[in-house]
Design a protein around this motif. Structure first.
Motif, PDB file in Angstrom:
ATOM      1  N   ASP A 156      38.546  62.498  67.716  1.00  0.00           N
ATOM      2  CA  ASP A 156      38.383  61.109  67.266  1.00  0.00           C
ATOM      3  C   ASP A 156      39.100  60.815  65.960  1.00  0.00           C
ATOM      4  N   LYS A 157      39.489  61.869  65.227  1.00  0.00           N
ATOM      5  CA  LYS A 157      40.107  61.668  63.928  1.00  0.00           C
ATOM      6  C   LYS A 157      41.548  62.180  63.931  1.00  0.00           C
ATOM      7  N   ASP A 158      42.343  61.644  63.043  1.00  0.00           N
ATOM      8  CA  ASP A 158      43.748  62.034  62.925  1.00  0.00           C
ATOM      9  C   ASP A 158      43.844  63.270  62.038  1.00  0.00           C
ATOM     10  N   VAL A 159      43.468  64.417  62.598  1.00  0.00           N
ATOM     11  CA  VAL A 159      43.484  65.665  61.840  1.00  0.00           C
ATOM     12  C   VAL A 159      44.352  66.697  62.551  1.00  0.00           C
ATOM     13  N   ARG A 160      44.809  67.667  61.782  1.00  0.00           N
ATOM     14  CA  ARG A 160      45.642  68.730  62.315  1.00  0.00           C
ATOM     15  C   ARG A 160      44.757  69.936  62.636  1.00  0.00           C
ATOM     16  N   MET A 161      44.842  70.379  63.864  1.00  0.00           N
ATOM     17  CA  MET A 161      43.967  71.449  64.344  1.00  0.00           C
ATOM     18  C   MET A 161      44.779  72.702  64.650  1.00  0.00           C
ATOM     19  N   ALA A 162      44.240  73.859  64.288  1.00  0.00           N
ATOM     20  CA  ALA A 162      44.838  75.145  64.637  1.00  0.00           C
ATOM     21  C   ALA A 162      43.933  75.867  65.624  1.00  0.00           C
ATOM     22  N   VAL A 163      44.551  76.522  66.608  1.00  0.00           N
ATOM     23  CA  VAL A 163      43.809  77.313  67.597  1.00  0.00           C
ATOM     24  C   VAL A 163      44.555  78.624  67.820  1.00  0.00           C
ATOM     25  N   LEU A 164      43.827  79.626  68.240  1.00  0.00           N
ATOM     26  CA  LEU A 164      44.417  80.918  68.552  1.00  0.00           C
ATOM     27  C   LEU A 164      45.086  80.851  69.921  1.00  0.00           C
ATOM     28  N   THR A 165      46.355  81.237  69.982  1.00  0.00           N
ATOM     29  CA  THR A 165      47.083  81.193  71.248  1.00  0.00           C
ATOM     30  C   THR A 165      46.339  81.968  72.325  1.00  0.00           C
ATOM     31  N   GLY A 166      46.096  81.323  73.459  1.00  0.00           N
ATOM     32  CA  GLY A 166      45.433  81.969  74.583  1.00  0.00           C
ATOM     33  C   GLY A 166      43.931  81.939  74.532  1.00  0.00           C
ATOM     34  N   ALA A 167      43.346  81.477  73.430  1.00  0.00           N
ATOM     35  CA  ALA A 167      41.886  81.455  73.301  1.00  0.00           C
ATOM     36  C   ALA A 167      41.311  80.214  73.970  1.00  0.00           C
ATOM     37  N   ILE A 168      40.012  80.252  74.250  1.00  0.00           N
ATOM     38  CA  ILE A 168      39.354  79.173  74.972  1.00  0.00           C
ATOM     39  C   ILE A 168      39.429  77.864  74.195  1.00  0.00           C
ATOM     40  N   GLU A 169      39.449  77.939  72.861  1.00  0.00           N
ATOM     41  CA  GLU A 169      39.521  76.721  72.057  1.00  0.00           C
ATOM     42  C   GLU A 169      40.837  75.983  72.270  1.00  0.00           C
ATOM     43  N   SER A 170      41.877  76.719  72.626  1.00  0.00           N
ATOM     44  CA  SER A 170      43.154  76.083  72.957  1.00  0.00           C
ATOM     45  C   SER A 170      43.008  75.239  74.218  1.00  0.00           C
ATOM     46  N   ASP A 171      42.246  75.740  75.188  1.00  0.00           N
ATOM     47  CA  ASP A 171      41.990  74.974  76.410  1.00  0.00           C
ATOM     48  C   ASP A 171      41.153  73.735  76.121  1.00  0.00           C
ATOM     49  N   TYR A 172      40.161  73.886  75.227  1.00  0.00           N
ATOM     50  CA  TYR A 172      39.350  72.729  74.869  1.00  0.00           C
ATOM     51  C   TYR A 172      40.239  71.630  74.282  1.00  0.00           C
ATOM     52  N   ALA A 173      41.132  72.028  73.378  1.00  0.00           N
ATOM     53  CA  ALA A 173      42.016  71.057  72.732  1.00  0.00           C
ATOM     54  C   ALA A 173      42.877  70.333  73.762  1.00  0.00           C
ATOM     55  N   SER A 174      43.451  71.087  74.686  1.00  0.00           N
ATOM     56  CA  SER A 174      44.301  70.482  75.713  1.00  0.00           C
ATOM     57  C   SER A 174      43.521  69.485  76.553  1.00  0.00           C
ATOM     58  N   SER A 175      42.294  69.866  76.924  1.00  0.00           N
ATOM     59  CA  SER A 175      41.469  68.990  77.762  1.00  0.00           C
ATOM     60  C   SER A 175      41.125  67.679  77.059  1.00  0.00           C
ATOM     61  N   LEU A 176      41.049  67.724  75.725  1.00  0.00           N
ATOM     62  CA  LEU A 176      40.694  66.531  74.949  1.00  0.00           C
ATOM     63  C   LEU A 176      41.916  65.795  74.425  1.00  0.00           C
ATOM     64  N   GLY A 177      43.105  66.241  74.824  1.00  0.00           N
ATOM     65  CA  GLY A 177      44.323  65.574  74.401  1.00  0.00           C
ATOM     66  C   GLY A 177      44.693  65.814  72.949  1.00  0.00           C
ATOM     67  N   ILE A 178      44.224  66.916  72.387  1.00  0.00           N
ATOM     68  CA  ILE A 178      44.520  67.261  70.997  1.00  0.00           C
ATOM     69  C   ILE A 178      45.773  68.122  70.960  1.00  0.00           C
ATOM     70  N   ASP A 179      46.749  67.709  70.171  1.00  0.00           N
ATOM     71  CA  ASP A 179      47.992  68.470  70.023  1.00  0.00           C
ATOM     72  C   ASP A 179      47.784  69.519  68.938  1.00  0.00           C
ATOM     73  N   ALA A 180      47.254  70.672  69.312  1.00  0.00           N
ATOM     74  CA  ALA A 180      46.853  71.683  68.341  1.00  0.00           C
ATOM     75  C   ALA A 180      47.992  72.647  68.007  1.00  0.00           C
ATOM     76  N   MET A 181      48.009  73.093  66.778  1.00  0.00           N
ATOM     77  CA  MET A 181      48.936  74.124  66.329  1.00  0.00           C
ATOM     78  C   MET A 181      48.466  75.479  66.850  1.00  0.00           C
ATOM     79  N   GLN A 182      49.381  76.243  67.456  1.00  0.00           N
ATOM     80  CA  GLN A 182      49.048  77.566  67.965  1.00  0.00           C
ATOM     81  C   GLN A 182      49.314  78.615  66.891  1.00  0.00           C
ATOM     82  N   VAL A 183      48.351  79.502  66.662  1.00  0.00           N
ATOM     83  CA  VAL A 183      48.539  80.604  65.716  1.00  0.00           C
ATOM     84  C   VAL A 183      48.312  81.921  66.451  1.00  0.00           C
ATOM     85  N   SER A 184      48.935  82.973  65.952  1.00  0.00           N
ATOM     86  CA  SER A 184      48.896  84.245  66.677  1.00  0.00           C
ATOM     87  C   SER A 184      47.749  85.148  66.267  1.00  0.00           C
ATOM     88  N   SER A 185      47.037  84.812  65.182  1.00  0.00           N
ATOM     89  CA  SER A 185      45.922  85.654  64.757  1.00  0.00           C
ATOM     90  C   SER A 185      44.875  84.807  64.051  1.00  0.00           C
TER      91      SER A 185
END
Length: 297
Positions: A156-185
């Motif tokens: 709902d907010k214009d914020v920058r989100m980081a997620v771990l590549t391949g982690a479930i939170e990355s899937d959550y972001a995609s499902s909600l239309g969030i353009d998340a930054m992928q990090v490797s660790s």
């Protein structure tokens, strides 16, 4: 993982001292396991006395501390594989998103990362029965200036989100239309928040709380854990050990030993309690790998 650290030097030093220094090379020095010869994988491992696990350096699940492979999933593996006549557990560090491909390529025998059991992953590999239940949390700058509390507030907010590549939170972001930054660790995610490249880093609550506890001076805080919701459906999370699709005998033998642990709270906590796990993380006996793989949980 190949790139364990971000750019915040003070946090890098603190993480190393706290055991969050996550190496980018095989602990064993090998690049593949020996799948040659006759007999099953279980028999081969019993004959050699060694199982090689792939891990992603996410504390407190599986990580390096003082040059030793440790963590809750590693502790489970040492207990279970020892009961199967396999006394030595060695590790190969790998990016989280490369764990299943590495398993398929024969770089290691199983994956030791507390990996979430998801339908798309079940198409690529076998999972044990659940070993941990999950909730998600958010790492944010001190004071939580954006007042973030769950995935929906991020969307709902214009914020920058980081997620771990391949982690479930990355899937959550995609499902909600969030353009998340992928990090490797996980360390890279924490550094992104500290350095202002991200407003929030989402990961399992137990991982983020472990990081904060071991980096007390880092200018971040961790929100209360929550169960993510996608389209109004709670995303019940559970993780397990991953096996190659052909290794059903090994998986079944592992599950038999795992059930002895997860069915008894005292035994379970005696193995994983030192890593911050409590009775709340014990797997729900009604939540099975079959239902998680079918997406009906």
């Amino acid at each position: 993982m190949t790139n364990r650290f971000g750019s915040a030097g003070i946090v890098k030093a603190a993480a190393t001292l706290a055991g969050l220094g996550l190496v980018g090379a095989s602990v064993t020095g090998c690049t593949s396991v020996d799948n040659s010869g006759e007999g099953s994988t279980l028999q081969r491992l019993q004959d050699s006395g060694t199982v090689t696990v792939g891990f992603a350096g996410e504390a407190p699940y599986s990580f390096m501390e003082d040059g030793e492979l440790t963590g809750a999933t590693v502790a489970l593996h040492r207990e279970i594989f020892s009961n199967l006549g396999i006394d030595n557990v060695e590790g190969v560090a790998t990016d989280f998103g490369a764990l299943i491909p590495g398993l398929q390529a024969g770089r290691f025998d199983v994956v030791s990362a507390g990996m979430s059991i998801l339908p798309q992953r079940c198409e690529q590999a076998l999972f044990s029965e659940p070993e941990f239940n999950y909730t998600t949390a958010l790492m944010v700058p001190q004071g939580n200036p954006q007042q973030l509390s769950d995935m929906q507030t991020i969307a709902d907010k214009d914020v920058r989100m980081a997620v771990l590549t391949g982690a479930i939170e990355s899937d959550y972001a995609s499902s909600l239309g969030i353009d998340a930054m992928q990090v490797s660790s996980p360390q890279d995610g924490m550094d992104a928040v500290i350095n202002g490249r991200a407003d929030v880093f989402a990961l399992t609550g137990i991982s983020l709380n472990w990081m904060k506890q071991n980096n007390e001076n880092a200018p971040v805080e961790v929100t209360e854990s929550f169960v993510a919701e996608i389209d109004g459906v709670p995303q019940v999370g559970a993780g397990g050990t991953v096996f190659r699709t052909e290794d059903t005998e090994l998986r079944d033998a592992y599950n038999a030993e795992l059930a002895k642990i997860t069915s008894d709270e005292a035994t379970y906590l005696s193995i994983v309690g030192d890593y911050g796990f409590t009775a709340e993380e014990m797997p729900d006996p009604n939540l099975t790998t079959e239902t998680l793989c079918e997406g009906t949980a």
